[in-house]
Design an enzyme around this catalytic site. Structure first.
Site, PDB file in Angstrom:
ATOM      1  N   TYR A 132       0.784  -1.114  -0.104  1.00  0.00           N
ATOM      2  CA  TYR A 132      -0.101  -0.093   0.023  1.00  0.00           C
ATOM      3  C   TYR A 132       1.025   1.348   0.132  1.00  0.00           C
ATOM      4  O   TYR A 132       1.912   1.108  -0.507  1.00  0.00           O
ATOM      5  CB  TYR A 132      -0.866  -0.248   1.194  1.00  0.00           C
ATOM      6  CG  TYR A 132      -2.099   0.817   1.337  1.00  0.00           C
ATOM      7  CD1 TYR A 132      -3.061   1.062   0.424  1.00  0.00           C
ATOM      8  CD2 TYR A 132      -2.089   1.583   2.550  1.00  0.00           C
ATOM      9  CE1 TYR A 132      -4.046   1.979   0.630  1.00  0.00           C
ATOM     10  CE2 TYR A 132      -3.169   2.582   2.750  1.00  0.00           C
ATOM     11  CZ  TYR A 132      -4.157   2.640   1.681  1.00  0.00           C
ATOM     12  OH  TYR A 132      -5.154   3.653   1.547  1.00  0.00           O
ATOM     13  N   ARG A 137      -5.777  10.333 -11.053  1.00  0.00           N
ATOM     14  CA  ARG A 137      -5.073  10.696  -9.761  1.00  0.00           C
ATOM     15  C   ARG A 137      -4.741   9.969  -8.670  1.00  0.00           C
ATOM     16  O   ARG A 137      -5.448   9.693  -7.982  1.00  0.00           O
ATOM     17  CB  ARG A 137      -6.127  11.904  -9.314  1.00  0.00           C
ATOM     18  CG  ARG A 137      -5.569  13.072  -8.319  1.00  0.00           C
ATOM     19  CD  ARG A 137      -4.982  12.072  -7.069  1.00  0.00           C
ATOM     20  NE  ARG A 137      -6.395  12.177  -6.153  1.00  0.00           N
ATOM     21  CZ  ARG A 137      -6.175  11.055  -5.245  1.00  0.00           C
ATOM     22  NH1 ARG A 137      -5.400  10.198  -5.171  1.00  0.00           N
ATOM     23  NH2 ARG A 137      -7.116  10.950  -4.215  1.00  0.00           N
ATOM     24  N   LYS A 161      -5.519  -1.655  -2.690  1.00  0.00           N
ATOM     25  CA  LYS A 161      -6.662  -1.513  -1.754  1.00  0.00           C
ATOM     26  C   LYS A 161      -7.253  -2.765  -1.250  1.00  0.00           C
ATOM     27  O   LYS A 161      -7.691  -2.995  -0.282  1.00  0.00           O
ATOM     28  CB  LYS A 161      -7.518  -0.415  -2.503  1.00  0.00           C
ATOM     29  CG  LYS A 161      -7.142   0.865  -2.545  1.00  0.00           C
ATOM     30  CD  LYS A 161      -7.402   1.675  -1.480  1.00  0.00           C
ATOM     31  CE  LYS A 161      -6.946   3.195  -1.374  1.00  0.00           C
ATOM     32  NZ  LYS A 161      -7.209   4.007  -0.338  1.00  0.00           N
ATOM     33  N   GLU A 219     -11.863   4.764  -6.816  1.00  0.00           N
ATOM     34  CA  GLU A 219     -10.626   5.221  -5.965  1.00  0.00           C
ATOM     35  C   GLU A 219      -9.607   6.063  -7.014  1.00  0.00           C
ATOM     36  O   GLU A 219      -9.576   5.713  -8.256  1.00  0.00           O
ATOM     37  CB  GLU A 219      -9.773   3.969  -5.753  1.00  0.00           C
ATOM     38  CG  GLU A 219      -8.636   4.398  -4.770  1.00  0.00           C
ATOM     39  CD  GLU A 219      -9.071   4.782  -3.347  1.00  0.00           C
ATOM     40  OE1 GLU A 219      -9.916   3.931  -2.720  1.00  0.00           O
ATOM     41  OE2 GLU A 219      -8.411   5.611  -2.999  1.00  0.00           O
ATOM     42  N   ASP A 220      -9.340   7.133  -6.596  1.00  0.00           N
ATOM     43  CA  ASP A 220      -8.071   7.955  -7.328  1.00  0.00           C
ATOM     44  C   ASP A 220      -8.679   8.411  -8.677  1.00  0.00           C
ATOM     45  O   ASP A 220      -7.819   8.282  -9.622  1.00  0.00           O
ATOM     46  CB  ASP A 220      -6.895   7.253  -7.448  1.00  0.00           C
ATOM     47  CG  ASP A 220      -6.242   6.925  -6.066  1.00  0.00           C
ATOM     48  OD1 ASP A 220      -6.957   7.507  -4.809  1.00  0.00           O
ATOM     49  OD2 ASP A 220      -5.021   6.658  -5.829  1.00  0.00           O
ATOM     50  N   ASP A 256     -14.059   6.357  -2.113  1.00  0.00           N
ATOM     51  CA  ASP A 256     -12.881   6.396  -0.859  1.00  0.00           C
ATOM     52  C   ASP A 256     -12.522   7.589  -0.800  1.00  0.00           C
ATOM     53  O   ASP A 256     -12.228   8.003   0.560  1.00  0.00           O
ATOM     54  CB  ASP A 256     -12.114   5.177  -1.227  1.00  0.00           C
ATOM     55  CG  ASP A 256     -11.164   5.059  -0.095  1.00  0.00           C
ATOM     56  OD1 ASP A 256     -11.538   4.984   1.080  1.00  0.00           O
ATOM     57  OD2 ASP A 256      -9.981   4.532  -0.409  1.00  0.00           O
ATOM     58  N   ASP A 257     -11.677   8.529  -1.728  1.00  0.00           N
ATOM     59  CA  ASP A 257     -10.830   9.602  -1.648  1.00  0.00           C
ATOM     60  C   ASP A 257     -11.887  10.667  -0.920  1.00  0.00           C
ATOM     61  O   ASP A 257     -11.643  11.592  -0.174  1.00  0.00           O
ATOM     62  CB  ASP A 257     -10.343  10.144  -2.722  1.00  0.00           C
ATOM     63  CG  ASP A 257      -9.537   9.119  -3.431  1.00  0.00           C
ATOM     64  OD1 ASP A 257      -8.303   8.469  -2.842  1.00  0.00           O
ATOM     65  OD2 ASP A 257      -9.841   8.251  -4.363  1.00  0.00           O
ATOM     66  N   ASN A 277      -0.183  11.659   0.179  1.00  0.00           N
ATOM     67  CA  ASN A 277       0.441  10.357  -0.100  1.00  0.00           C
ATOM     68  C   ASN A 277       1.048  10.464  -1.516  1.00  0.00           C
ATOM     69  O   ASN A 277       0.480  11.337  -2.416  1.00  0.00           O
ATOM     70  CB  ASN A 277      -0.475   9.325  -0.213  1.00  0.00           C
ATOM     71  CG  ASN A 277      -1.182   9.247   1.162  1.00  0.00           C
ATOM     72  OD1 ASN A 277      -0.435   8.951   2.203  1.00  0.00           O
ATOM     73  ND2 ASN A 277      -2.440   8.924   0.989  1.00  0.00           N
TER      74      ASN A 277
HETATM   75  N1  LIG Z   1      -4.551  10.141   3.801  1.00  0.00           N
HETATM   76  C1  LIG Z   1      -5.524   9.810   3.045  1.00  0.00           C
HETATM   77  O1  LIG Z   1      -6.296   8.951   3.495  1.00  0.00           O
HETATM   78  C2  LIG Z   1      -5.948  10.483   1.781  1.00  0.00           C
HETATM   79  C3  LIG Z   1      -4.973  11.186   1.293  1.00  0.00           C
HETATM   80  N2  LIG Z   1      -5.184  11.567   0.057  1.00  0.00           N
HETATM   81  C4  LIG Z   1      -4.164  12.615  -0.587  1.00  0.00           C
HETATM   82  O2  LIG Z   1      -4.395  13.808  -0.692  1.00  0.00           O
HETATM   83  C5  LIG Z   1      -3.830  14.492  -1.705  1.00  0.00           C
HETATM   84  C6  LIG Z   1      -4.912  15.318  -2.657  1.00  0.00           C
HETATM   85  O3  LIG Z   1      -6.023  14.388  -3.346  1.00  0.00           O
HETATM   86  P1  LIG Z   1      -7.186  15.020  -3.976  1.00  0.00           P
HETATM   87  O4  LIG Z   1      -8.042  15.925  -3.275  1.00  0.00           O
HETATM   88  O5  LIG Z   1      -7.734  13.752  -4.575  1.00  0.00           O
HETATM   89  O6  LIG Z   1      -6.453  15.613  -5.139  1.00  0.00           O
HETATM   90  P2  LIG Z   1      -7.003  16.865  -6.179  1.00  0.00           P
HETATM   91  O7  LIG Z   1      -6.066  16.728  -7.203  1.00  0.00           O
HETATM   92  O8  LIG Z   1      -8.465  16.668  -6.491  1.00  0.00           O
HETATM   93  O9  LIG Z   1      -6.877  18.156  -5.272  1.00  0.00           O
HETATM   94  C7  LIG Z   1      -5.379  18.784  -4.871  1.00  0.00           C
HETATM   95  C8  LIG Z   1      -5.815  20.059  -4.276  1.00  0.00           C
HETATM   96  O10 LIG Z   1      -4.689  20.621  -3.881  1.00  0.00           O
HETATM   97  C9  LIG Z   1      -4.593  22.168  -4.346  1.00  0.00           C
HETATM   98  N3  LIG Z   1      -3.063  22.647  -4.093  1.00  0.00           N
HETATM   99  C10 LIG Z   1      -2.271  22.173  -5.197  1.00  0.00           C
HETATM  100  N4  LIG Z   1      -1.061  23.111  -4.578  1.00  0.00           N
HETATM  101  C11 LIG Z   1      -1.445  23.561  -3.522  1.00  0.00           C
HETATM  102  C12 LIG Z   1      -0.589  24.284  -2.588  1.00  0.00           C
HETATM  103  N5  LIG Z   1       0.602  24.737  -2.929  1.00  0.00           N
HETATM  104  N6  LIG Z   1      -1.263  24.926  -1.459  1.00  0.00           N
HETATM  105  C13 LIG Z   1      -2.620  24.439  -1.129  1.00  0.00           C
HETATM  106  N7  LIG Z   1      -3.251  23.727  -2.103  1.00  0.00           N
HETATM  107  C14 LIG Z   1      -2.560  23.313  -3.121  1.00  0.00           C
HETATM  108  C15 LIG Z   1      -5.023  21.996  -5.495  1.00  0.00           C
HETATM  109  O11 LIG Z   1      -5.440  23.254  -6.402  1.00  0.00           O
HETATM  110  C16 LIG Z   1      -6.314  21.064  -5.246  1.00  0.00           C
HETATM  111  O12 LIG Z   1      -7.345  22.083  -4.897  1.00  0.00           O
HETATM  112  C17 LIG Z   1      -3.118  13.317  -2.782  1.00  0.00           C
HETATM  113  O13 LIG Z   1      -1.763  13.601  -2.200  1.00  0.00           O
HETATM  114  C18 LIG Z   1      -3.902  12.051  -2.261  1.00  0.00           C
HETATM  115  O14 LIG Z   1      -3.040  10.719  -1.991  1.00  0.00           O
HETATM  116  C19 LIG Z   1      -6.377  11.439  -0.818  1.00  0.00           C
HETATM  117  C20 LIG Z   1      -7.024  10.628  -0.246  1.00  0.00           C
HETATM  118  C21 LIG Z   1      -6.964   9.862   0.990  1.00  0.00           C
HETATM  119  C1  LIG Z   2      -5.084   6.749   0.541  1.00  0.00           C
HETATM  120  C2  LIG Z   2      -5.694   7.423  -0.596  1.00  0.00           C
HETATM  121  O1  LIG Z   2      -6.532   6.902  -0.936  1.00  0.00           O
HETATM  122  C3  LIG Z   2      -4.969   8.343  -1.453  1.00  0.00           C
HETATM  123  O2  LIG Z   2      -3.897   9.041  -1.150  1.00  0.00           O
HETATM  124  O3  LIG Z   2      -5.584   8.606  -2.643  1.00  0.00           O
HETATM  125 MG   LIG Z   3      -7.321   7.305  -2.905  1.00  0.00          MG
END
Ligand SMILES: NC(=O)C1=CN([C@@H]2O[C@H](COP(=O)(O)OP(=O)(O)OC[C@H]3O[C@@H](n4cnc5c(N)ncnc54)[C@H](O)[C@@H]3O)[C@@H](O)[C@H]2O)C=CC1
Ligand SMILES: CC(=O)C(=O)O
Ligand SMILES: [Mg+2]
Length: 606
Positions: free
Chosen positions: A129, A182, A200, A271-272, A294-295, A448
């Site tokens: 993962y 993504r 997953k 997912e993603d 999930d996201d 991540n």
């Molecule tokens: N810990 C967890 O369980 C999870 C973590 N994530 C992580 O969250 C991250 C984002 O995922 P999504 O929202 O789906 O992506 P997304 O691409 O939909 O959104 C990213 C957002 O970040 C903004 N952004 C980019 N640069 C920035 C900066 N310098 N300052 C502030 N905002 C900025 C973008 O404008 C956009 O609004 C990924 O790295 C993903 O791995 C996502 C889901 C679960």
């Molecule tokens: C953990 C997860 O789902 C993500 O980073 O997209």
């Molecule tokens: Mg995800």
């Protein structure tokens, strides 16, 4: 009678996966017909002599019959030697070597693989993962040896309803699907994103005890806009730009209809997907199919559990959540999902009705800085959280204000990152967090994989102070603060919730997955941690307890589905029986439904 593993539900007997019932030259045929077959039923050197005779394997294996425990020990020894032999090598080399050895085990003996995974989930989750799965996706075309899961491409339009029957297992319970647009914070990885559904679903097997024969990872290949991949000679996906608009939706619609036609009770986890499709598909399908994103939804529940933990860590009652100032960096699918759920939770708290929907404790930034009502072309999902101007707006911040400016002026209780940009919680930002209005400032660097984390725990405990609380999406080690004190590196990852959401939805036989079911999952996780742990800065349980947590979360989801009258039951347990179960009985029921890997006789006399 054919068996493998132990599970209350009847084991799957797939068409080409069904093992031979008599002397089995057929075993070899089946192995060549479907590459996944062998590993499902394989016991390698543990096949007893009687089965070797019945399956026509005598002479094809060394004569000594090993026990499962001996095979287990042999694998763990090889794994530990690999760790020793690669010490000092670059992290990515070591991580890929570990992934390879685990993947090879999966391909030759699934039962042993899942036992090893379940028993060592804390050690192996970072390999199968996040973070290693990210590296695997980036290099997937080069690493490819044998397929796992199914691939539906834009070229398969009109064929999906028949293609779905090519999957050899008769029953599928859990599907994770991506379009690769993504992948973690790594962007568009096209077909290579299949590594995410695979990872997953490995977590589903380990945490939720879903029988591995009943899971299905799926890639919807609608092209890629990643130029590097399009030019890569080894790239395994369609070499065309991504489909957009109605053309894109037509592919996803056809896929969802095909899945539903063959397995109407399967739970589908999206997912993603890039933000626009994450929200669009969720709205499009959530009332028609048993699915969730999930996201958007799993992440929201985990973040909410962390935010409530941060309130408790300050020694405040939970109602105080409505007064917490929360700065969120990232207004994408994950960030907006978190904001929506946190807002809903605030609106349910006593006293908040005075200010209602207008109550805005959030400051949201995207790549262009603070989002205010002055921002043009704002998506309606984001507009809800845009800051205004005027005397009520304290502090008054301008459109596009930088993160450090916002943190300095707002002095938030929590700084939460879902930006996908590594390191943006830099020294200046973290030093500003030291001036937070909270006695336990919380920093959640949830992006991540590890390279995309907004900061590290070292940075946080150094610049914010020892009272800080830290959580990240990918795992980090705890920090020694001296004097025997520990700075806890919590992992705030949706892996704490999605297995329980999926399992609960499946066992309840819910027609769809409601907000109430998701909320029950989040509340269950939030209440899992004791006050004593919270005081130490521990917000999430250890990944080692994931099976136990998932049983609790799954039961909470089942009970919510029952109370909302959405449950239709599963296998031979109907909605009335589910409704008659106490809380403890439901947890026990869910735990008993979990598959556990053991060898069983492949051929019996019946
Ligand atoms: N810990 C967890 O369980 C999870 C973590 N994530 C992580 O969250 C991250 C984002 O995922 P999504 O929202 O789906 O992506 P997304 O691409 O939909 O959104 C990213 C957002 O970040 C903004 N952004 C980019 N640069 C920035 C900066 N310098 N300052 C502030 N905002 C900025 C973008 O404008 C956009 O609004 C990924 O790295 C993903 O791995 C996502 C889901 C679960
Ligand atoms: C953990 C997860 O789902 C993500 O980073 O997209
Ligand atoms: Mg995800």
């Amino acid at each position: 009678m054919v068996q493998q593993g132990r599970q209350a539900c009847e084991p799957t007997r797939g068409r080409s996966r069904s093992p031979p019932r008599s002397r089995a030259a057929g075993l070899i045929d089946a192995v060549s017909a479907y590459p996944g077959f062998h590993s499902v039923w394989a016991q390698d050197t543990a096949f007893p002599m009687t089965e070797r005779d019945r399956l026509g394997l005598r002479g094809l294996l060394p004569p000594r019959v090993m026990s499962f425990e001996q095979q287990y020990e042999r694998f763990i020894n090889s794994y530990r030697s690999l760790e020793n032999n690669t010490r000092g090598e670059p992290d990515s080399i070591v991580a890929l070597a570990k992934w390879r050895i685990l993947n090879r085990l999966h391909d030759r003996n699934e039962t042993l693989y899942y036992r090893v995974l379940i028993d060592n989930i804390k050690d192996f989750a970072p390999i199968i993962y996040t973070p290693t799965v990210g590296l695997v996706c980036e290099n997937y075309s080069g690493l490819f040896r044998r397929p796992r899961g199914m691939y539906f491409s834009a070229k398969d339009k009109g064929e999906m309803m028949s293609m779905i029957y090519n999957w050899p297992a008769e029953k599928v319970d859990m599907i994770v699907v991506t379009d690769g647009s993504r992948i973690l914070g790594l962007g568009d990885l096209g077909v290579q994103g299949i590594g995410i559904p695979i990872g997953k679903l490995d977590v589903y097997v380990a945490a939720a005890g879903i029988n591995p024969q009943k899971v299905l990872p799926i890639m919807l290949d609608v092209g890629t806009n990643n130029e590097k991949l399009l030019e890569d000679k080894l790239y395994l996906g369609l070499r065309q730009p991504r489909l957009e608009g109605e053309e894109y939706l037509a592919v996803v619609d056809e896929f969802m209809e095909a899945v539903h036609a063959r397995w109407p009770k399967a739970v589908v986890q999206f997912e993603d997907f890039q933000m626009k499709w994450a929200f669009e598909t969720l709205q499009r399908y959530r009332n028609r199919f048993c699915m969730f994103n999930d996201d958007v939804q799993g992440t929201a529940g985990v973040a909410l559990a962390g935010l409530l933990g941060a309130v408790r860590a300050q020694g405040r009652p939970l109602q105080d959540f409505t007064n917490q100032k929360i700065v969120v960096a990232g207004a994408g699918s994950a960030g907006i999902g978190v904001l929506n759920m946190a807002k809903q939770a605030m609106l349910r708290m006593p006293g908040i009705h005075r200010t209602g929907e207008g109550h805005n404790q959030f400051w949201v930034l995207d790549k262009d800085g603070l989002i205010t009502k002055d921002r043009e072309g704002l998506d309606s999902a984001v507009a809800r959280f845009a800051r205004g101007h005027g005397p009520d707006e304290i502090p008054d911040l301008h459109e596009g204000a930088s993160l450090v400016e916002v943190v300095k002026k707002v002095k938030p209780h929590v700084l939460l990152g879902l930006s996908g940009v590594g390191g943006i919680f830099n020294e200046e930002v973290l030093k500003a967090m030291k001036e937070s209005d909270s006695p336990r400032p919380a920093v959640f660097a949830m992006s991540n994989p590890t390279t995309k984390a907004e900061c590290t725990p070292d940075d946080v405990f150094k610049h914010v102070g020892e009272n800080a609380i830290f959580a990240s999406g990918s795992p980090f080690g705890n920090i020694s603060l001296g004097n025997g004190k520990t700075g806890y590196a919590n992992q705030a990852n949706n892996m704490y919730l999605f297995p329980g959401i999926g399992l609960g939805a499946l066992l309840s036989g819910a027609r769809h997955i409601s907000d109430g079911m998701l909320q029950a999952a989040a509340e269950c996780l939030a209440s899992y941690i004791t006050d004593n742990e919270i005081r130490k800065g521990i917000l999430f349980p250890s990944v080692s307890s994931i099976r136990h947590i998932t049983a609790q979360v799954g039961a909470a989801v089942v009970r919510a589905a029952v109370s909302e009258d959405l449950a239709e039951g599963c296998c031979d347990v109907g909605p009335r029986e589910l409704a008659s179960m106490s809380e403890l009985e439901t947890v026990d029921y869910v735990a008993r439904k979990m598959w556990y890997p053991v060898y069983s006789p492949l051929v019996s006399d019946k």
